[in-house]
Design a protein around this motif. Structure first.
Motif, PDB file in Angstrom:
ATOM      1  N   GLU A 160      40.307  61.455  33.562  1.00 16.12           N
ATOM      2  CA  GLU A 160      39.303  60.642  33.286  1.00 16.12           C
ATOM      3  C   GLU A 160      39.113  60.095  33.687  1.00 16.12           C
ATOM      4  N   GLY A 161      39.727  59.948  35.002  1.00 15.44           N
ATOM      5  CA  GLY A 161      39.138  58.631  35.628  1.00 15.44           C
ATOM      6  C   GLY A 161      40.033  57.942  36.813  1.00 15.44           C
ATOM      7  N   VAL A 162      39.586  57.516  37.873  1.00  9.90           N
ATOM      8  CA  VAL A 162      40.498  56.557  38.610  1.00  9.90           C
ATOM      9  C   VAL A 162      40.343  55.786  39.012  1.00  9.90           C
ATOM     10  N   ARG A 163      40.924  54.533  39.117  1.00 10.68           N
ATOM     11  CA  ARG A 163      40.654  53.335  38.862  1.00 10.68           C
ATOM     12  C   ARG A 163      41.623  53.082  40.028  1.00 10.68           C
ATOM     13  N   PHE A 164      40.889  52.388  41.100  1.00  8.01           N
ATOM     14  CA  PHE A 164      41.110  51.809  42.356  1.00  8.01           C
ATOM     15  C   PHE A 164      41.382  50.276  43.158  1.00  8.01           C
ATOM     16  N   SER A 165      42.094  50.262  43.479  1.00  6.66           N
ATOM     17  CA  SER A 165      42.554  48.464  43.765  1.00  6.66           C
ATOM     18  C   SER A 165      43.211  48.493  44.426  1.00  6.66           C
ATOM     19  N   THR A 166      44.343  46.838  44.466  1.00  7.65           N
ATOM     20  CA  THR A 166      45.034  46.497  45.782  1.00  7.65           C
ATOM     21  C   THR A 166      46.718  46.169  45.597  1.00  7.65           C
ATOM     22  N   GLU A 167      47.381  46.052  46.122  1.00  8.99           N
ATOM     23  CA  GLU A 167      48.777  45.890  46.040  1.00  8.99           C
ATOM     24  C   GLU A 167      49.390  45.305  46.772  1.00  8.99           C
ATOM     25  N   LYS A 168      47.956  44.013  47.341  1.00 10.21           N
ATOM     26  CA  LYS A 168      48.392  43.099  48.587  1.00 10.21           C
ATOM     27  C   LYS A 168      47.303  41.659  48.291  1.00 10.21           C
ATOM     28  N   GLY A 169      47.341  41.275  46.759  1.00  5.80           N
ATOM     29  CA  GLY A 169      46.780  40.641  46.064  1.00  5.80           C
ATOM     30  C   GLY A 169      47.356  39.058  47.073  1.00  5.80           C
TER      31      GLY A 169
END
Length: 255
Positions: A160-169
């Protein structure tokens, strides 16, 4: 002539009046100390208030993939059993082939429901479907397309979809705050120079709204047939794009 008893009452009254005066004396008008405080407050002047913006563009380092399996059968029990069997194949790909950690695979939804056929009259149940959805945390973004193809080949027919983010916030948060403070200082220096002054010290700082750690949603709604074609040929191509981290600070400088 005062009696002994009257003298005692008189002494008690005078003592009470003295105590009341001592308690409330600080609240009485006093011109000495207040004038000193007013003079000290008046000495704080020549303040510049500026807003600094901090911004940086980063590459995402994690993808949150929403995928699942939908199965159909004549009965709800058979639909659920078929779904469980299909999930075991997908599970083998996730944990054995791609070595994902258990914490990175979470069931986000499970439902069994009737499927209807619609006629001119009332709808009729033609069977049942079972759907189990997972949220998968995947970090090897360079091979994300290949991963999706493998999941599809293993039975995942709902992506249904892909959400891109970061784990180095936290790391990016400190960097963007530093950029915002530098921007505020440059603005204050320019204003002070125009006024023929020089910035001396920071009086107060307020970070407005914290730091925005973004995420980017890619609406990859892939049908099982289309993904099967990709899995048989070239791998699915996924573009991760870029993320923008922003913040702003309001700083007061004395000059």
């Amino acid at each position: 002539m005062l009696t002994v008893r009257s003298k005692k009452w008189l002494i008690a009254g005078v003592a009470a009046m003295a105590l009341t005066t001592a308690l409330y004396a600080p609240n009485l008008p006093s011109f000495g100390p207040q004038k000193v405080l007013a003079a000290e407050a008046g000495s704080v002047q020549n303040v510049i208030t500026v807003t600094g913006q901090g911004e940086m563009t980063i590459a995402p380092d994690v993808a949150y993939v929403s995928l699942g399996i939908r199965t159909e059968a004549d009965t709800a029990k058979d639909a659920q059993a078929a779904n469980a069997a299909a999930y075991e194949k997908l599970r083998a790909v996730l944990f054995d082939t791609y070595k994902l950690a258990a914490k990175d695979v979470q069931t986000s939804g499970f439902r069994v429901q009737p499927e209807y056929t619609y006629t001119e009259r009332d709808p009729k149940i033609k069977g049942y479907s079972a759907t189990q959805m997972l949220q998968v945390t995947y970090r090897d973004l360079a091979n994300l397309g290949t991963f999706l193809d493998a999941a599809s080949a293993a039975g995942a027919n709902q992506i249904e979809g892909v959400r891109f983010s970061t784990e180095k916030g936290q790391e990016y948060e400190l960097q963007v705050i530093e950029k915002a403070m530098n921007n505020a200082k440059a603005k204050a220096d320019a204003i002070a120079k125009y006024a023929g002054k020089e910035v001396k010290a920071i009086v107060a700082v307020n970070q407005g709204g914290g730091v925005a750690i973004p995420s980017q949603f890619s609406n990859i709604a892939m049908e099982s047939k289309a993904m099967a074609m990709d899995a048989a040929g070239s791998p699915t191509s996924i573009s991760t794009g870029e993320l923008k981290v922003t913040t702003n600070v309001t700083v007061q400088y004395q000059f």
